[in-house]
Motif scaffolding. Sequence first.
Motif, PDB file in Angstrom:
ATOM      1  N   ARG A   1       0.836  -1.212   0.000  1.00  0.00           N
ATOM      2  CA  ARG A   1       0.000   0.000   0.000  1.00  0.00           C
ATOM      3  C   ARG A   1       0.867   1.256   0.000  1.00  0.00           C
TER       4      ARG A   1
ATOM      5  N   VAL B   1      -3.805  -0.414  -5.551  1.00  0.00           N
ATOM      6  CA  VAL B   1      -3.822  -1.496  -4.556  1.00  0.00           C
ATOM      7  C   VAL B   1      -5.068  -1.359  -3.688  1.00  0.00           C
ATOM      8  N   ASN B   2      -5.955  -2.321  -3.792  1.00  0.00           N
ATOM      9  CA  ASN B   2      -7.163  -2.360  -2.961  1.00  0.00           C
ATOM     10  C   ASN B   2      -7.202  -3.693  -2.217  1.00  0.00           C
TER      11      ASN B   2
END
Length: 555
Positions: free
Chosen positions: A449, A465-466
């Motif tokens: 992250r 980025v999830n």
Amino acid sequence: MSVCLHCSGKVRIAHSLHTKEDEFVIERRKTVFQSLQKLNINCSEDAVPHVALLGSGGGQRAMVGLLGSLVQLDKAGLLDCILYLSGVSGSTWCMASLYQEPDWSTKLETVKDQSIRRISGPRVSWEDAFAKLKKYYYEKDHFSLTDVWAAMVVTEYVKEIDEGKLSDQWDQHNKDPFPIYTVIDKQCKQCKDEEDPWFEISPHEAGYSLTGAFVETSSFGSQFDNGSKKKPQDEMDMLYLQALCGSALADEDEIKKFLWQKINGDAEFEDSLLPKVVNPNAPPAEKGYQVLMDLVDMNLAVFNGKDPSALDKSIRNTLNELSGGKSQLIFPIEKLNLKDKEAAVRYMNEHTEDVCKNLSHRFSLWDFDVWISICRCMVQWIWGRKYDFLQNMNDETLPSTLLESEMRDYEDAGLLLNSPYFPVLRKERNIDLIISLDFSEGDPFMTVREAAAMCRKRKIPFPEVNIPSEDVKKPKDFYVFKGTNTPTVIHIPLFNVVNCGDDIETWRNKYLTLKGPYSAEKITDLMEVAGKNISNNREKLLEQIGAAVRQKGHN
């Protein structure tokens, strides 16, 4: 301005690869191409993907975890698909060990067995470690806590004193991935102007990854003026490099306490760096050591919230004896408010410096110089100090602070980002697929992250980025992040619901970072758990390598 390319001892300013790295990439691509054919992945020679394997920090956990992962990549037939192997902190301890062995990737099972025997075996003797510390002190211009960490801490984990040089290794590694060791520039990290802190060290050159300023690895640490070598220093050895990369095993307070304990030999540490003094009629030199021991105990007392006034009194009395009643410290006896820890530590730093100055005027014994220097480095918190190889260069493309300073301090990159993304994200390395092995303590997604956030800020291509919120406490073993015109990023947390089931916290607590060296059983168990993250996901890895081939073929 582009300084003479690769002349001995010269500085290189360019957003390009070292010519020898370029040559390596050409040859390594042939190996990757052959590996892809064996894996039945259709690929033209032009579409060979550039794959980088990243090992995060995490002390001995990262060292062992990376080894277990590499063993399984080899068994899965995927190791020869890797172009670059880059590490931070503990992962570099594994890398340094592997690259001692010529063409290690062709005999990894044998190298693995040798490594396990060594790191589960006997420690380096105190006498050998201390001799190495003194050698560091007397053989170079800049001594810092990195030297202490190398001789007295890293040796406890890696169980050897590796005096080899990185630049000497490379002609023995034609069949291995290209290694990149990653640290950061402390002053750049602290600068508000968002200067490039990322500093990479390869067998050929060392320098600022994003700025594009490099010096030959064999000359890193030497003094330069306007791009030319002015005062040579010996190339750092591999033990020191491991300490330079891997020193942030906890927060600053914990490390300070750990080092004061190490110097003193209390609690879990069998040996003190300082000789014990029991004779009340001891000669002056031994009484000087007693002052240093009391000073160390006093620092530890403050860290532990205990009243240090008795130790303070002992220091002043001994100094008074040594001076024949003429000694007077600058800092008066003061009742410390131990509830204000920050103020108490600040007072102790000033008091320690004052005592060291007093002692240095009275003693010039060779060992004594080492101990006073260690105490001063503790007070000033000096790590990884080197000459600034960019000093006085005339180049407008470089940050002015890099041109004006005489020295720079380099430290564990985990203090900023616990994975070596930025060296492999250099545009000229043209990376298509990143496989990130995350051995970090705590949040298993922090590195990926933060890498994404830092890349957004610097406008470096990186996928979004999830992370599903439910995965933070119960991470899976394989995540893929893709974007348009970005490398694909595979993120693999060490401990996850697949290889640990419901026992993730148990595994994490078993392998906390600042713990003593692992037993052979703990090493074997950790290698097995880390290896499952590869063996359980072989097909997914093949799928993403194939996707990288197809993407490259379309571009």
